[in-house]
Scaffold this active site. Structure first.
Site, PDB file in Angstrom:
ATOM      1  N   TYR A   1     -71.231 -40.765 -52.965  1.00  0.00           N
ATOM      2  CA  TYR A   1     -72.909 -41.352 -52.276  1.00  0.00           C
ATOM      3  C   TYR A   1     -73.917 -40.174 -52.002  1.00  0.00           C
ATOM      4  O   TYR A   1     -73.363 -38.878 -52.322  1.00  0.00           O
ATOM      5  CB  TYR A   1     -72.888 -41.989 -51.301  1.00  0.00           C
ATOM      6  CG  TYR A   1     -72.997 -41.295 -50.074  1.00  0.00           C
ATOM      7  CD1 TYR A   1     -73.431 -40.999 -49.557  1.00  0.00           C
ATOM      8  CD2 TYR A   1     -71.275 -41.013 -50.017  1.00  0.00           C
ATOM      9  CE1 TYR A   1     -74.199 -40.090 -47.813  1.00  0.00           C
ATOM     10  CE2 TYR A   1     -71.169 -39.544 -48.618  1.00  0.00           C
ATOM     11  CZ  TYR A   1     -72.697 -39.281 -47.544  1.00  0.00           C
ATOM     12  OH  TYR A   1     -72.252 -38.836 -46.687  1.00  0.00           O
TER      13      TYR A   1
ATOM     14  N   ARG B   1     -76.208 -32.762 -57.431  1.00  0.00           N
ATOM     15  CA  ARG B   1     -75.278 -32.711 -56.767  1.00  0.00           C
ATOM     16  C   ARG B   1     -74.324 -33.923 -57.106  1.00  0.00           C
ATOM     17  O   ARG B   1     -72.804 -33.957 -56.918  1.00  0.00           O
ATOM     18  CB  ARG B   1     -75.942 -32.877 -55.403  1.00  0.00           C
ATOM     19  CG  ARG B   1     -74.132 -32.885 -54.308  1.00  0.00           C
ATOM     20  CD  ARG B   1     -74.591 -32.570 -52.962  1.00  0.00           C
ATOM     21  NE  ARG B   1     -75.270 -33.554 -52.149  1.00  0.00           N
ATOM     22  CZ  ARG B   1     -75.890 -33.448 -51.403  1.00  0.00           C
ATOM     23  NH1 ARG B   1     -76.250 -32.599 -50.021  1.00  0.00           N
ATOM     24  NH2 ARG B   1     -76.250 -34.568 -50.812  1.00  0.00           N
TER      25      ARG B   1
ATOM     26  N   ARG C   1     -54.835 -53.597 -57.123  1.00  0.00           N
ATOM     27  CA  ARG C   1     -54.702 -51.915 -56.391  1.00  0.00           C
ATOM     28  C   ARG C   1     -53.615 -51.103 -56.669  1.00  0.00           C
ATOM     29  O   ARG C   1     -52.071 -51.489 -56.821  1.00  0.00           O
ATOM     30  CB  ARG C   1     -54.232 -52.756 -54.850  1.00  0.00           C
ATOM     31  CG  ARG C   1     -54.626 -51.239 -54.361  1.00  0.00           C
ATOM     32  CD  ARG C   1     -54.585 -51.505 -52.398  1.00  0.00           C
ATOM     33  NE  ARG C   1     -54.177 -50.689 -51.819  1.00  0.00           N
ATOM     34  CZ  ARG C   1     -53.470 -49.363 -50.949  1.00  0.00           C
ATOM     35  NH1 ARG C   1     -51.954 -49.997 -51.581  1.00  0.00           N
ATOM     36  NH2 ARG C   1     -53.503 -48.986 -50.151  1.00  0.00           N
TER      37      ARG C   1
ATOM     38  N   LYS D   1     -69.250 -35.024 -51.870  1.00  0.00           N
ATOM     39  CA  LYS D   1     -69.313 -36.133 -51.246  1.00  0.00           C
ATOM     40  C   LYS D   1     -69.144 -37.222 -51.033  1.00  0.00           C
ATOM     41  O   LYS D   1     -69.960 -38.068 -51.984  1.00  0.00           O
ATOM     42  CB  LYS D   1     -71.284 -35.662 -51.567  1.00  0.00           C
ATOM     43  CG  LYS D   1     -72.567 -36.064 -49.898  1.00  0.00           C
ATOM     44  CD  LYS D   1     -73.804 -36.639 -50.467  1.00  0.00           C
ATOM     45  CE  LYS D   1     -74.280 -37.638 -49.066  1.00  0.00           C
ATOM     46  NZ  LYS D   1     -74.246 -36.454 -47.968  1.00  0.00           N
TER      47      LYS D   1
ATOM     48  N   GLU E   1     -69.450 -27.774 -40.050  1.00  0.00           N
ATOM     49  CA  GLU E   1     -71.089 -28.583 -39.819  1.00  0.00           C
ATOM     50  C   GLU E   1     -71.039 -29.358 -38.555  1.00  0.00           C
ATOM     51  O   GLU E   1     -70.287 -29.762 -38.315  1.00  0.00           O
ATOM     52  CB  GLU E   1     -71.025 -28.845 -41.345  1.00  0.00           C
ATOM     53  CG  GLU E   1     -70.334 -29.969 -41.861  1.00  0.00           C
ATOM     54  CD  GLU E   1     -69.922 -30.827 -43.377  1.00  0.00           C
ATOM     55  OE1 GLU E   1     -71.636 -29.681 -43.662  1.00  0.00           O
ATOM     56  OE2 GLU E   1     -69.081 -30.784 -43.832  1.00  0.00           O
TER      57      GLU E   1
ATOM     58  N   LEU F   1     -70.287 -29.760 -46.760  1.00  0.00           N
ATOM     59  CA  LEU F   1     -71.033 -30.274 -48.325  1.00  0.00           C
ATOM     60  C   LEU F   1     -72.697 -28.853 -48.502  1.00  0.00           C
ATOM     61  O   LEU F   1     -72.833 -28.558 -47.656  1.00  0.00           O
ATOM     62  CB  LEU F   1     -71.716 -31.326 -47.927  1.00  0.00           C
ATOM     63  CG  LEU F   1     -72.685 -32.563 -48.613  1.00  0.00           C
ATOM     64  CD1 LEU F   1     -71.557 -33.081 -49.536  1.00  0.00           C
ATOM     65  CD2 LEU F   1     -73.567 -33.233 -47.578  1.00  0.00           C
TER      66      LEU F   1
END
Length: 286
Positions: A33, A52, A101, A150, A182, A206
């Site tokens: 995302y 990114r 799945r 991310k 972070e 990140l």
């Protein structure tokens, strides 16, 4: 007027938006995302976020469902349809929805990636939190090792955020092997004797788009920068501290684990960086 969102090629009312129960983003957090800021109806640092995003997808062998030019057009269309002036756009790309799945990844030729975007309103330029600063607590960093990608694997950051709130703080700084990595959704910094100190890039953190811009502006303003790990004890003895993120800009930290940072109010360096970032990003927004 109902909110309009983008789901797998269609613009639909939020109340009518649907994704499959077999979507791997839903079942396995198999998704990446980005969140871009919007100021004055324009997008902040789209190229940085797009770069990114593409890197995150490459690291996970995901095939982009749209080109970056198409993605920019979708962002702009959502801004128009939702009459968004200030806030952000959330983008999520999943590995799609196979018919069953399975831990093994589906063939991208047979199962295309899914894509969802939506807007949200939020004050960015004028914010009481920015003016007053936030309190943080330290917690062990128990996330997976590839924090440079991310992904939507955000359960532990969410848990850490709630633990911070239970302790009367607004956020947590995560600690691994004795050093701060972070925040739950931001990059962390301290300032000592005029030098900005922040952890160097690696798989441990990140690669923040706002981080890159803030450090670039700091260098242009001839501020001193050290990219290295620091401890909570070092942070508590710092002159000031702050965090950066796409919708948080440059946010001062005034307390860590109950210890006041500096004078207990936002410091001059973080305030100056926020001013520079806001002005530069507003001018460059597209």
């Amino acid at each position: 007027m109902s909110q309009i969102v983008y789901v797998n090629g269609d613009y639909v009312a939020a109340a009518d938006a649907k994704v499959s129960v077999f979507d791997r983003g839903f079942l396995m957090a198999d998704a990446v995302y980005e969140v871009t800021s919007v100021i004055g109806g324009k997008i902040v640092d789209f190229d940085g976020h797009a770069t990114r995003l593409q890197r995150s997808m490459r690291e996970l062998d995901m095939v982009p469902p749209v080109t970056m030019d198409e993605l920019l057009a979708i962002h702009r269309e959502l801004i128009t349809r939702n009459n968004l002036d200030e806030g952000g756009i959330y983008l999520q790309i999943t590995r799609g929805a196979p018919t069953e799945r399975d831990f093994a990844w589906p063939d991208p030729e047979e199962v295309p990636c899914g894509i969802v975007l939506f807007t949200f309103s939020k004050p960015l330029v004028d914010s009481k939190v920015m003016d007053e600063g936030i309190k943080v607590v330290s917690l062990p960093d128990e996330r997976w090792g590839r924090r440079d990608i991310k992904t939507t694997q955000l359960l532990y950051p969410s848990y850490a955020k709630m633990q911070a709130k239970k302790q009367g703080a607004q956020d947590a700084w995560l600690v691994e092997d004795g050093f701060v990595t972070e925040g739950t959704a931001n990059n962390a910094y301290i300032v000592k004797d005029g030098t900005i100190i922040t952890r160097q890039l690696s798989n441990d953190i990140l690669h923040g788009i706002t981080r890159a811009a803030i450090l670039r502006f700091a260098k242009e303003a001839q501020m001193k920068i050290e990219e290295r790990p620091f401890t909570i004890a070092e942070a508590q003895e710092a002159d000031e501290a702050f965090v950066t993120s796409a919708t948080g800009f440059c946010q001062p930290v005034i307390e860590i684990d109950g210890a006041q940072i500096g004078s207990g109010v936002p410091g001059n360096i973080s305030k100056r960086l926020r001013e520079i970032y806001t002005a530069e990003m507003t001018a460059a927004a597209i």
